[in-house]
Write a protein that holds these residues in place. Structure first.
Motif, short mmCIF file in Angstrom:
data_model
loop_
_atom_site.label_atom_id
_atom_site.label_comp_id
_atom_site.label_asym_id
_atom_site.label_seq_id
_atom_site.Cartn_x
_atom_site.Cartn_y
_atom_site.Cartn_z
N ASP A 172 106.68 -62.33 0.94
CA ASP A 172 107.45 -62.69 2.12
C ASP A 172 108.83 -63.18 1.69
OD1 ASP A 172 108.53 -63.70 4.43
OD2 ASP A 172 106.78 -64.89 5.00
N PHE A 173 109.87 -62.38 1.98
CA PHE A 173 111.24 -62.70 1.60
C PHE A 173 112.06 -63.26 2.77
CE2 PHE A 173 110.34 -60.46 -2.24
CZ PHE A 173 111.37 -60.71 -3.14
N ARG A 174 111.42 -63.69 3.84
CA ARG A 174 112.16 -64.07 5.03
C ARG A 174 112.96 -65.35 4.85
NH1 ARG A 174 107.49 -63.69 9.47
NH2 ARG A 174 106.36 -64.61 7.69
N CYS A 175 112.70 -66.10 3.78
CA CYS A 175 113.44 -67.33 3.54
C CYS A 175 114.93 -67.09 3.36
CB CYS A 175 112.88 -68.07 2.33
SG CYS A 175 113.05 -67.17 0.77
N PHE A 176 115.33 -65.88 2.99
CA PHE A 176 116.75 -65.61 2.74
C PHE A 176 117.52 -65.25 4.01
CE2 PHE A 176 114.57 -64.53 -1.28
CZ PHE A 176 115.14 -65.52 -2.06
N GLY A 177 116.82 -65.08 5.12
CA GLY A 177 117.49 -64.85 6.40
C GLY A 177 118.19 -63.52 6.51
N LEU A 178 117.81 -62.54 5.71
CA LEU A 178 118.45 -61.22 5.75
C LEU A 178 117.67 -60.27 6.65
CD1 LEU A 178 119.18 -60.73 1.93
CD2 LEU A 178 120.77 -61.55 3.68
N ASN A 179 118.39 -59.39 7.34
CA ASN A 179 117.68 -58.35 8.06
C ASN A 179 117.17 -57.31 7.07
OD1 ASN A 179 119.71 -56.32 7.57
ND2 ASN A 179 120.90 -57.12 9.29
N ASP A 180 116.34 -56.39 7.55
CA ASP A 180 115.67 -55.47 6.63
C ASP A 180 116.63 -54.66 5.79
OD1 ASP A 180 113.02 -56.19 7.27
OD2 ASP A 180 113.05 -54.94 9.06
N LYS A 181 117.68 -54.13 6.41
CA LYS A 181 118.61 -53.27 5.67
C LYS A 181 119.43 -54.07 4.67
CE LYS A 181 117.54 -49.27 7.26
NZ LYS A 181 116.91 -48.27 6.34
N ASP A 182 119.85 -55.27 5.05
CA ASP A 182 120.61 -56.10 4.11
C ASP A 182 119.73 -56.55 2.94
OD1 ASP A 182 122.89 -55.86 5.60
OD2 ASP A 182 122.68 -57.80 6.61
N LEU A 183 118.47 -56.86 3.21
CA LEU A 183 117.55 -57.23 2.14
C LEU A 183 117.35 -56.05 1.19
CD1 LEU A 183 115.55 -59.19 0.81
CD2 LEU A 183 113.82 -58.39 2.44
N GLU A 184 117.15 -54.87 1.74
CA GLU A 184 116.97 -53.68 0.91
C GLU A 184 118.20 -53.41 0.06
OE1 GLU A 184 116.03 -48.88 1.53
OE2 GLU A 184 115.94 -50.26 3.23
N THR A 185 119.38 -53.54 0.66
CA THR A 185 120.63 -53.30 -0.08
C THR A 185 120.79 -54.31 -1.21
OG1 THR A 185 121.72 -52.34 1.84
CG2 THR A 185 123.14 -53.20 0.09
N PHE A 186 120.53 -55.58 -0.91
CA PHE A 186 120.64 -56.60 -1.95
C PHE A 186 119.68 -56.33 -3.10
CE2 PHE A 186 118.72 -60.43 -3.77
CZ PHE A 186 119.81 -60.94 -4.44
N LEU A 187 118.42 -56.09 -2.79
CA LEU A 187 117.43 -55.91 -3.84
C LEU A 187 117.76 -54.71 -4.72
CD1 LEU A 187 114.10 -56.74 -1.96
CD2 LEU A 187 115.27 -58.15 -3.65
N ARG A 188 118.18 -53.63 -4.10
CA ARG A 188 118.42 -52.41 -4.88
C ARG A 188 119.74 -52.46 -5.65
NH1 ARG A 188 115.61 -47.21 -2.27
NH2 ARG A 188 113.63 -48.21 -1.74
N ARG A 207 115.55 -60.19 -13.48
CA ARG A 207 116.69 -59.54 -12.82
C ARG A 207 116.85 -60.08 -11.40
NH1 ARG A 207 119.05 -54.48 -14.72
NH2 ARG A 207 119.88 -54.38 -12.60
N LEU A 208 115.76 -60.27 -10.71
CA LEU A 208 115.82 -60.80 -9.35
C LEU A 208 116.39 -62.21 -9.35
CD1 LEU A 208 115.10 -60.69 -6.32
CD2 LEU A 208 112.82 -61.53 -6.93
N TYR A 209 115.91 -63.04 -10.25
CA TYR A 209 116.40 -64.43 -10.33
C TYR A 209 117.90 -64.46 -10.60
CZ TYR A 209 116.83 -69.30 -11.71
OH TYR A 209 117.21 -70.61 -11.80
N THR A 210 118.34 -63.64 -11.54
CA THR A 210 119.77 -63.60 -11.89
C THR A 210 120.61 -63.16 -10.71
OG1 THR A 210 119.26 -63.14 -14.21
CG2 THR A 210 121.46 -62.55 -13.44
N ALA A 211 120.16 -62.13 -10.00
CA ALA A 211 120.91 -61.63 -8.84
C ALA A 211 121.01 -62.69 -7.76
CB ALA A 211 120.24 -60.37 -8.30
N LEU A 212 119.93 -63.40 -7.50
CA LEU A 212 119.96 -64.46 -6.50
C LEU A 212 120.90 -65.59 -6.92
CD1 LEU A 212 116.13 -64.63 -5.68
CD2 LEU A 212 117.93 -63.92 -4.10
N ALA A 213 120.87 -65.93 -8.20
CA ALA A 213 121.75 -66.98 -8.70
C ALA A 213 123.21 -66.57 -8.57
CB ALA A 213 121.41 -67.31 -10.16
N GLU A 214 123.53 -65.34 -8.91
CA GLU A 214 124.92 -64.86 -8.83
C GLU A 214 125.44 -64.83 -7.41
OE1 GLU A 214 124.79 -61.10 -10.80
OE2 GLU A 214 124.94 -61.97 -12.82
#
Length: 397
Positions: free
Chosen positions: A328-344, A382-389
């Motif tokens: 569950d990634f809803r803590c970041f408050g992103l909509n589905d497309k923005d979450l997908e774009t960020f992760l990828r 990689r996920l942790y680093t991206a979130l930190a950046e």
């Protein structure tokens, strides 16, 4: 024998669609970078299958081939050893995969406009199959409770009672939420469907991959009128990472139902390697599976510890079966497309987005754990680093 679950295998240019998709953004992916989406493993196949097929190829002719008694014996023995029931020879319908098999079953057992019941969030091809066959999707959404999901049996019974509902597709274990249904739950499902003349298609493709401490019950174990009202779908593909071989076995105990399916699908057989690969897997690779389960469970613990310690806002649901972790990634408050774009694009994370699994999936991700441990650790970092950046870590605290 100790099997190898740590070798990193680059599938660049090998025809893997998930790798091709990742390589569009990362043409030369770094070592240990893997896509975490489609459920085929980033692990070596059991060596017994590879060596067995080589030996078979050296001593055969690639002509028209059907199932042998040895093939049937291997499948029957596996089901009896692993799941406690011995399918009868006449119950078999061999198909080149469970997804096309379910499509054939839906087409054979319903008419255009009929309803097919599913329990989202659920394996997304179910939706494509039902819509593609011109049937109506009827949903009874699972209910999240704590770190797992339950069936809302009041709602399920109401949906099964609708006059248009003719079929229910049971996902067991459930993909993507990783739930292993209990015997009591399966009995209740079966009672409701039988009472309302709703036929059950039970997709048990992940049934061999059950985490320690949990017990899988096949719907076949219920026996009697419950199993008579069911088409059971099994395959060695998820178990032994051989989806590309395209082999599955349906067990349909009702003679009339079985005849209707065979009439609807016409002549069909598997390719010569499918029969042999399935036979080898079930006869020679049980120890490989036992070690695989230990490996998957180790990766589960790694992922759970990582999120608990570093990204606690991401809720990790309990993995009871399959090798697919529901997050569950809803803590970041992103909509589905923005979450997908960020992760990828930022994290290099190519998971399966939760919204594709239907109702209740928005804001979630399905993480594939059948990878080398070093690759999983690399991808988590990689996920942790991206979130930190992106200064997003505070959102998960």
């Amino acid at each position: 024998m100790q099997y190898d679950f740590e070798s990193y295998i680059r599938r660049v240019g090998a025809g893997s669609r998930k790798w091709d998709e990742m390589c569009e953004l990362y043409p030369d992916p770094p070592e240990n970078m893997v896509p975490l989406s489609v459920a085929d493993m980033e692990l070596r196949n059991p060596p017994e299958i590879i060596e067995g097929l080589k030996e078979f190829l050296d001593n055969t002719i690639l002509g028209y081939t059907g199932p042998t008694q040895a093939y049937f014996d291997s499948v029957i023995s596996w089901m009896e050893r692993r799941h406690g029931f011995a399918p009868k020879r006449e119950w078999f319908v061999e198909t080149p995969g469970i997804v096309p098999a379910i499509e054939q079953l839906v087409s054979a057992y319903t008419q255009p406009g009929d309803g097919v019941l599913v329990t989202p969030p659920v394996y997304y091809p179910f939706f494509h199959i039902v819509k593609g066959c011109g049937r109506k999707i009827i949903t009874s959404a699972l209910v999240a409770r704590g770190r797992t999901y339950d069936i809302d049996f009041d709602d399920f019974a109401a949906k099964a009672a609708l006059p248009e509902t003719k079929l229910f597709i049971l996902c067991s274990p459930h993909n993507p939420v990783g739930r292993v249904w209990t015997r009591e739950e399966l009995i209740r499902i079966s009672e409701i469907c039988l009472e309302n003349e709703v036929y059950i298609i039970s997709d048990e493709i992940h049934s061999d991959i059950i985490m320690p401490g949990h017990r899988f019950t096949s719907i076949a174990n219920l026996g009697g009128e419950f199993f008579e009202n069911c088409a059971l779908c099994t395959a060695p593909s998820k178990t032994f990472n051989m989806a590309g071989v395209q082999v599955s076995n349906l067990f349909i105990p009702n003679e009339q139902r079985r005849a209707k399916l065979r009439e609807a699908r016409g002549y069909s057989s598997l390719n010569i390697f499918a029969y042999k690969a399935c036979e080898i897997a079930y006869n020679r690779c049980e120890q490989w599976l036992e070690q695989l389960i230990v490996h998957i469970d180790s990766n589960r613990q790694l992922a759970e510890s990582f999120f608990s310690e570093k990204i606690p806002g991401v809720k990790v649901y309990e993995l009871q079966g399959t090798y697919l972790l529901w997050l569950d990634f809803r803590c970041f408050g992103l909509n589905d497309k923005d979450l997908e774009t960020f992760l990828r694009r930022k994290a290099g994370w190519f998971t399966d987005e939760g919204y594709i699994f239907g109702e209740g999936g928005s804001g979630f991700e399905r993480l594939h754990l059948a990878v080398p441990g070093s690759a999983l650790e690399y991808m988590l970092n990689r996920l942790y680093t991206a979130l930190a950046e992106e200064n997003m870590l505070h959102a998960s605290c």
